[in-house]
Design a protein around this motif. Structure first.
Motif: not given
Ligand code: MG
Ligand code: ADP
Length: 226
Positions: A43, A148-149
């Motif tokens: 991240s 991000d995910e």
């Molecule tokens: Mg992360």
């Protein structure tokens, strides 16, 4: 042509070095998947790439606008779906309202949400909210879309609909950087995979190269997932 170039990026938080000399490039039309254990710096890498975080050292160069899709959707709760999508193009990019609304409705159609433009985020499922957030990112006409995910806050049955949307974007040659725990998805959709571990790129290459690698940390990571 490379759309993003990161060279020798370093980032620490309170003396903890989270990114240790990271270099990467993203080519136009490429899908880059970033995998790796929790806390490995994925991240932070994305946040540095998108200016949400300032790197301590190194250089970042990118072409044009980028869009960002978060794990938790980050929609404005007090804005309708349509306003969530049109607000930044109108207020930040100063584009013509008519044109922005027309484009937003096209994007909603593409996301299968044409009947939801007046809805508020709390009235939507997680999968629908994430599709709105993808439409919102696309409304800025980004050169690169960062995720991000994007599915990790979703129930398994809703994960598939988001992965399908991303797969369709890949088929249209949208340039994307995706942090994901969905290994099959990374294998099938990514052109290039980076495996991060403890702030370094421990392995990278094509899906075949990375998943076939005998790198011990990579094997340990894959073992833990199974
Ligand atoms: Mg992360
Ligand atoms: P990942 O996304 O791979 O799980 P992160 O980039 O979120 O990893 O975090 C990497 C490390 O940096 C973790 O140890 C995390 O606690 C730390 N970290 C991330 N953001 C901050 C922050 N804003 N302040 C302090 N520490 C942070």
């Amino acid at each position: 042509m490379s759309l993003l170039e990161m060279k020798h990026i370093k980032k620490s938080f309170d003396g903890l070095e989270v990114l240790k000399d990271i270099s990467l490039t993203v080519e136009e039309g490429e899908v880059l998947a970033i995998i790796g254990p929790s806390g490995s710096g994925k991240s932070t890498l994305l946040r540095c790439a998108t200016n949400l975080e300032k790197e301590d050292a190194g250089e970042i160069r990118y072409e044009g606008q980028f869009g960002l899709v978060f794990q938790n959707f980050n929609l404005f709760p007090h804005y309708s779906v349509l306003k969530n999508i049109t607000d930044a193009p109108i207020r930040v990019q100063k584009r013509k309202k008519d044109e922005v609304y027309a484009e937003a409705r096209e994007l909603l159609k593409k996301m299968g949400l044409q009947d939801k433009e007046e809805a508020y985020p709390c009235q939507l499922s997680g999968g629908q909210q994430q599709r709105v957030s993808i439409a919102r990112a696309l409304a800025m006409n980004p050169k690169i879309l960062f995720f991000d995910e994007p599915t990790s806050a979703l129930d398994p049955e809703l994960t598939g609909e988001i992965l399908k949307v991303i797969k369709d974007l890949a088929a249209e040659h949208m340039t994307m950087v995706i942090v994901t725990h969905e290994m099959n998805f990374a294998k099938n959709v990514a052109d290039h995979i980076i495996f991060m571990d403890k702030g370094v790129i421990a392995e990278q290459g094509t899906p075949e190269e990375v998943f076939g690698s005998d790198n011990a940390r990579m094997q340990e990571f894959l073992g833990k997932l199974n």
